[in-house]
Design an enzyme around this catalytic site. Structure first.
Site, PDB file in Angstrom:
ATOM      1  N   TYR A 163       0.839  -1.209   0.000  1.00  0.00           N
ATOM      2  CA  TYR A 163       0.000   0.000   0.000  1.00  0.00           C
ATOM      3  C   TYR A 163       0.865   1.248   0.000  1.00  0.00           C
ATOM      4  CZ  TYR A 163      -3.138   3.499   2.163  1.00  0.00           C
ATOM      5  OH  TYR A 163      -3.861   4.632   2.475  1.00  0.00           O
ATOM      6  N   LYS A 167       1.072   4.049  -2.960  1.00  0.00           N
ATOM      7  CA  LYS A 167       0.739   5.455  -2.685  1.00  0.00           C
ATOM      8  C   LYS A 167       1.945   6.348  -2.950  1.00  0.00           C
ATOM      9  CE  LYS A 167      -2.880   6.607  -0.585  1.00  0.00           C
ATOM     10  NZ  LYS A 167      -4.241   7.007  -1.048  1.00  0.00           N
ATOM     11  N   ARG A 236       0.520   5.423  17.653  1.00  0.00           N
ATOM     12  CA  ARG A 236      -0.034   6.235  16.579  1.00  0.00           C
ATOM     13  C   ARG A 236      -0.400   7.601  17.161  1.00  0.00           C
ATOM     14  NH1 ARG A 236       1.611   2.332  14.310  1.00  0.00           N
ATOM     15  NH2 ARG A 236       0.591   1.097  12.689  1.00  0.00           N
ATOM     16  N   TYR A 306      -3.374 -10.770  11.606  1.00  0.00           N
ATOM     17  CA  TYR A 306      -3.402 -10.330  10.203  1.00  0.00           C
ATOM     18  C   TYR A 306      -2.952 -11.400   9.206  1.00  0.00           C
ATOM     19  CZ  TYR A 306      -3.846  -5.432  11.759  1.00  0.00           C
ATOM     20  OH  TYR A 306      -4.271  -4.257  12.317  1.00  0.00           O
ATOM     21  N   TYR A 310       2.252  -9.418   7.224  1.00  0.00           N
ATOM     22  CA  TYR A 310       1.990  -8.162   7.930  1.00  0.00           C
ATOM     23  C   TYR A 310       3.301  -7.639   8.512  1.00  0.00           C
ATOM     24  CZ  TYR A 310      -0.019  -4.790  11.196  1.00  0.00           C
ATOM     25  OH  TYR A 310      -0.322  -3.645  11.886  1.00  0.00           O
TER      26      TYR A 310
HETATM   27  C1  UGA Z   1      -3.830   2.640   8.621  1.00  0.00           C
HETATM   28  C2  UGA Z   1      -3.796   2.608   7.103  1.00  0.00           C
HETATM   29  O1  UGA Z   1      -2.792   1.826   6.605  1.00  0.00           O
HETATM   30  C3  UGA Z   1      -3.602   3.905   6.410  1.00  0.00           C
HETATM   31  O2  UGA Z   1      -4.301   3.904   5.224  1.00  0.00           O
HETATM   32  C4  UGA Z   1      -4.044   5.065   7.078  1.00  0.00           C
HETATM   33  O3  UGA Z   1      -3.423   6.193   6.504  1.00  0.00           O
HETATM   34  C5  UGA Z   1      -3.761   5.021   8.522  1.00  0.00           C
HETATM   35  O4  UGA Z   1      -4.282   3.834   9.117  1.00  0.00           O
HETATM   36  C6  UGA Z   1      -4.483   6.161   9.087  1.00  0.00           C
HETATM   37  O5  UGA Z   1      -5.573   5.958   9.661  1.00  0.00           O
HETATM   38  O6  UGA Z   1      -4.028   7.270   8.838  1.00  0.00           O
HETATM   39  P1  UGA Z   1      -2.565   1.810  10.756  1.00  0.00           P
HETATM   40  O7  UGA Z   1      -2.284   2.981  11.616  1.00  0.00           O
HETATM   41  O8  UGA Z   1      -1.610   0.673  10.889  1.00  0.00           O
HETATM   42  O9  UGA Z   1      -2.623   2.281   9.236  1.00  0.00           O
HETATM   43  O10 UGA Z   1      -4.051   1.279  11.030  1.00  0.00           O
HETATM   44  P2  UGA Z   1      -4.865   0.528  12.143  1.00  0.00           P
HETATM   45  O11 UGA Z   1      -5.495  -0.642  11.504  1.00  0.00           O
HETATM   46  O12 UGA Z   1      -5.775   1.526  12.746  1.00  0.00           O
HETATM   47  O13 UGA Z   1      -3.803  -0.024  13.201  1.00  0.00           O
HETATM   48  C7  UGA Z   1      -3.163   0.763  14.163  1.00  0.00           C
HETATM   49  C8  UGA Z   1      -2.424  -0.140  15.116  1.00  0.00           C
HETATM   50  O14 UGA Z   1      -3.369  -0.868  15.920  1.00  0.00           O
HETATM   51  C9  UGA Z   1      -1.539  -1.209  14.475  1.00  0.00           C
HETATM   52  O15 UGA Z   1      -0.360  -1.339  15.227  1.00  0.00           O
HETATM   53  C10 UGA Z   1      -2.369  -2.471  14.578  1.00  0.00           C
HETATM   54  O16 UGA Z   1      -1.582  -3.647  14.616  1.00  0.00           O
HETATM   55  C11 UGA Z   1      -3.087  -2.256  15.896  1.00  0.00           C
HETATM   56  N1  UGA Z   1      -4.388  -2.962  16.072  1.00  0.00           N
HETATM   57  C12 UGA Z   1      -5.339  -2.942  15.123  1.00  0.00           C
HETATM   58  C13 UGA Z   1      -4.638  -3.615  17.286  1.00  0.00           C
HETATM   59  O17 UGA Z   1      -3.775  -3.660  18.189  1.00  0.00           O
HETATM   60  N2  UGA Z   1      -5.849  -4.213  17.472  1.00  0.00           N
HETATM   61  C14 UGA Z   1      -6.821  -4.201  16.539  1.00  0.00           C
HETATM   62  O18 UGA Z   1      -7.915  -4.752  16.801  1.00  0.00           O
HETATM   63  C15 UGA Z   1      -6.558  -3.542  15.319  1.00  0.00           C
END
Ligand code: UGA
Length: 356
Positions: A163, A167, A236, A306, A310
């Site tokens: 991804y 992008k 994040r 995932y 991943y």
């Molecule tokens: C995502 C997308 O890749 C991007 O398109 C986007 O720009 C970005 O979010 C964003 O919202 O700006 P990411 O931050 O990895 O990236 O997205 P999430 O799925 O929200 O995951 C955030 C973190 O939470 C990751 O470390 C993931 O492993 C973790 N996570 C996710 C959990 O610990 N539990 C869950 O149930 C889901």
């Protein structure tokens, strides 16, 4: 910065097209523009579930951007094109990588070329994911800068980075058209925008794994443990949708200042671990439902959650100096302040599950 002299300015009567305007970011943007601007707006999307409003200034075109003639027409008729279509859910990067490349790169090449040849202003929504992984020397205060940060991806078999790579290539295409063919453009890199009506809830109105906010809300509403991938240690920086849209409106209204710029939009003050995010959400849920059992959390490995391929970035803090300078803008909403309205929105729309 790419230079462009024949600059469109945005003024009443101008027509704005929002490709992908039925999604989370687009629907909030369109609602704001209808409330606060005089422009004619066309939204092109395959669904309008989040965009029920009507207005004489709003045209909804139900279509994919790949449908014959759509990109051709909107780049003729519009003065400004917002490009928001994307497949942006991390659980798809390693499970549907071909679709990820098509939707985030291939399908958008004609848009860039037509905006360039017709000199239409393109405001493209890219992603903070283009920065990829933290550099080896990363320290906890280090921010990601449009001007100086390297874009660091993992190996090819780590399909998570498909991804980001798609992008990034689109950004480079836009940049090259701006520099060598005078395309008027601005690229936005959103950093974890959250808000009401974000993702679907898995098993209720969608399948698979949405982004973390919706995963946690689903767990809270159905009394399941909140799953912390690798213990929730990764971090994040979350920005509230209203702060995000404020910045986008400024970008629209400042075509000259934002010409040829790539701009991070995020909130560095809201840098938290995913475990801390879970704790904040549990805290709010507990204050909302004091009689309900305490929600639990469970650690899960990234492979379990995932599947293979991943990978993750440990920390992602935006440097927003450029946005502050160009837009006279400041994100103001704390994580604590943004979670209650988001949870209320989901509770109002979905309620609590019967399993409680
Ligand atoms: C995502 C997308 O890749 C991007 O398109 C986007 O720009 C970005 O979010 C964003 O919202 O700006 P990411 O931050 O990895 O990236 O997205 P999430 O799925 O929200 O995951 C955030 C973190 O939470 C990751 O470390 C993931 O492993 C973790 N996570 C996710 C959990 O610990 N539990 C869950 O149930 C889901």
């Amino acid at each position: 910065m790419a230079q462009h002299t024949n600059q469109n300015s945005t003024h009443p009567g101008r027509r704005i097209c929002v490709l992908g305007g039925g999604g989370f970011l687009g629907s909030h943007l369109v609602a704001r523009l209808l409330r606060t601007s005089p422009y004619q707006i066309e939204v092109v999307d395959t669904h309008f579930d989040r965009l029920s409003m009507t207005s004489p200034r709003l045209v909804k075109t139900q279509s994919s951007v790949t449908e014959q003639g759509v990109i051709d027409r909107v780049t003729q008729e519009s003065d400004v094109v917002f490009s928001l279509t994307a497949l942006c859910n991390p659980s798809l990067y390693n499970t549907q990588p071909l679709q990820v490349i098509e939707e985030n790169y291939t399908h958008l090449v004609p848009l860039v070329e037509l905006c360039s040849s017709r000199q239409r202003r393109l405001i493209h929504f890219s992603t903070c994911e283009v920065y990829g992984k933290n550099p080896p020397s990363h320290n906890p205060q280090q921010t990601m800068s449009e001007q100086t940060s390297p874009l660091l991806l993992g190996p090819v078999h780590k399909e998570r980075w498909t991804y980001s790579c798609a992008k990034q290539l689109l950004e480079r295409l836009i940049w090259a058209h701006g520099t060598h063919r005078q395309l008027p453009f601005t690229i936005v890199r959103p950093f974890n925008v959250i808000g009401p009506q974000m993702d679907y809830l898995p098993g209720i109105d969608g399948e698979g794994v949405p982004r973390v906010l919706a995963c946690f809300i689903k767990a809270l509403l159905s009394s399941e443990p909140l799953q912390l991938v690798n213990g929730g240690v990764n971090r994040r920086s979350f920005i509230y949708i209203d702060d995000f849209v404020d910045a986008i409106v400024q970008i629209l209204e400042r075509p000259r200042r934002c010409q040829g710029e790539i701009i991070n939009i995020g909130n560095p003050a809201n840098d938290v671990s995913i475990k801390e995010l879970a704790q904040h959400m549990v805290e709010h849920y507990r204050s909302r439902y004091p009689d309900h059992p305490h929600p639990s959390m469970a650690s899960v490995s990234e492979r379990q959650f995932y599947g293979p391929g991943y990978d993750d970035v440990e920390q992602r803090i935006p440097d927003i100096t450029k946005a502050q300078q160009l837009l006279d803008w400041e994100p103001t909403t704390s994580l604590r302040a943004m979670l209650p309205p988001i949870l209320e929105d989901y509770i109002n729309r979905y309620g609590l599950s019967d399993s409680r």
